[in-house]
Scaffold this motif. Sequence first.
Motif: not given
Lengths: 557, 133
Positions: A368-377, A415-420, A502-506, A531-538
């Motif tokens: 749940s902690i990991r999930a809470s760091l995942k950003t709400d879209p 800089l290219p546009e990034v989201r987070g 946090i950064i990995e969640a982004q 790139i975010v659309a890729a299955p698992d960017p990490r």
Amino acid sequence: MVKADAVFPEEQHFILSTLSPSAAQKRLALGVVCAITIVFGLITVGPFKHVHVERVDAFVPSYVTAMFVCDSITALLLYAQFAIVRARANLVIASAYLFAALVMIPFILVFPGVFRPDEGLMGGMQSTSWVYFFQHAGFPLFILGYGLIKDAPPARRLRQAAASAEIGVSIALTGAIVSAGGLLFIKAHSWLPRVTVDAMHFGALWWYPATVVALLNVIGIVVLWSRRRVALDLWLIVVMFLYAIEIPLSYYPDPERFSIGWYAVRGFGVLASSVVLMLLIHEMATLYARLLGAVGAQRREREARLITGDAVAASIAHEVRQPLTAMITSADAGLRFLDRPAPDLDKAKEAFRLIATDGHRAGDVVASIRASLKTDPAKRTALNVDELIEQALALERSDLQKNRIQVKVEPRGELPEVRGDRIQVQQVLLNLITNAIHAMSGKEEPKVLSVTSEAYEGAGVLVSVADTGTGIESQHRDRIFNPLFTTKSDGMGMGLAICRAIIEAQHGRLWFAPNTPRGAVFQFTLRGDAIVAAPDPRLSVSRASSTLPVFPACRPS
Amino acid sequence: MPPPASDYTVAVVDDDENVLKSLDILLQSADYSVRLFASATALLQSGCLPQIDCLISDIGLPTVDGFELLRLVDRAQPGLPIILITGRSDMLDRVPAGGAADFRVFSKPFDGGALLAAVGLALRSSRPGPCRG
């Protein structure tokens, strides 16, 4: 391009005297004008008309000193204001007050009875009144100049160097005008129209120049009134009113020095000279209070953001501690059932089942902690990385200054546009900058914090936070991102672990490299949505194959 | 000869169900009779305070916390041995010093054997033997 210190954007100017006057200020100004009029009436036609007052010779030097000091300080503050605002109208006002201050020098030199009995140190009998006219005509002329140019469309603002030069020119010019006028009225006194009949009394001729002077002040009032906009205009109108009303009061009820009217005129003079000074002091006091408030608010904001990391860590600690306690307690119980001479297997099994349940519960807490760091879209927005860097540095400014750390911000191209998640990315920046400050706080100078941003692998952005501090000892390098690893006595060691989470969640990465010749560089990437659309960017970026420095544990063997 | 452990009743108050269950089984392994309560209020309202020989309570409880419970129990049942447990180290700083009540504090996670030893010691030193109400 190195933009040292450019991170601190030019402050917004809040010069209160250039703001519209408040209703309270307007009422106060009206009150002052009414009070002056009442005093005027009381002395010219009212009960004080026949009051006789003594001649006090010491009065003149004290009056002149008060005027000189008030006007000089006002001029100084107005010059300082001009240096900030850099609008010529402000320079003219400052010159007006410098003029008013400097003209007191010839005034006291020629005033009869100050340095010598019944005559001035210099000049003749007419000099005093003419210097007085000079002062009361010169000041409104400056104010008229101000009134006429103040609404001129703001041409390009003067550069700082140009502003300093203009201040110098203005002081020199004003000094020259006062010297020329003073010399004229001292040296050519025998040529001057005879406005005074002796050292005490004004003659009938006094009225002609006095009328001109009064008219100039009235014109000044009219011009300022028709163009009044800001608080300074309002109070200058009050000053001009005082200047104008001095003229009839000097002659009525008694056309002589050291009469009640004459003393009242001196009082009005001191009031006129301090009105704008009080406005400026009020302005400074208000700004100072606001500044303290702003500094406090900024510090609280920064602390609020930094604390989040510790708060997360503390809540993790607490949430995990409960199942951990239950597991250890049940395990102890299970062992005791097995240790009996006749082991109670059923009870032991029950204990182990409890342990398993609690183990799962601990796992859920971590998940749940990991999930809470995942950003709400919904919180993922387009990020202006350079702006985030600027804001983070602004929040850390007082610490950076306290530790005398030089800041270099190096944006490297578009800089290219990034989201987070803006807040989370800012927390990471704040944590990295705070770590850098801590790493450099005890070190010798030069202490340099450089924050760079550049495009990374096409659609991403790479941010580097580099310091010249103690660096990370090689035996610690593979552990710094581990939770609970810390080199600080007061830290929980959660900072970098949370930053990485946090950064990995982004969908980015965070890593560390040694800086040369000393210090540490923390770098992280942020990605665009493509790139975010890729299955698992990490998984799509292999750390081991990256050309960037990574921890020893991840290096290919 | 000391009375058998099962003659002693130990009450446990903790708002975490799993911690409560684990303490239940730990105390059972030492043959104590156990009473479990999810809150201080539940214990106080149950009316079984007089039958309890030792109380183990969490500090961070909702509404009535462990310290408050300590005071209330000390008034209702003077001399009842109390063991406080807490998951928050900052609570240890708030432990009232030198109060009339006889208590010990364990911070979570604690060693089961040590807790049982503390319970045994508290029971032996508080009363000569179990007394039933």
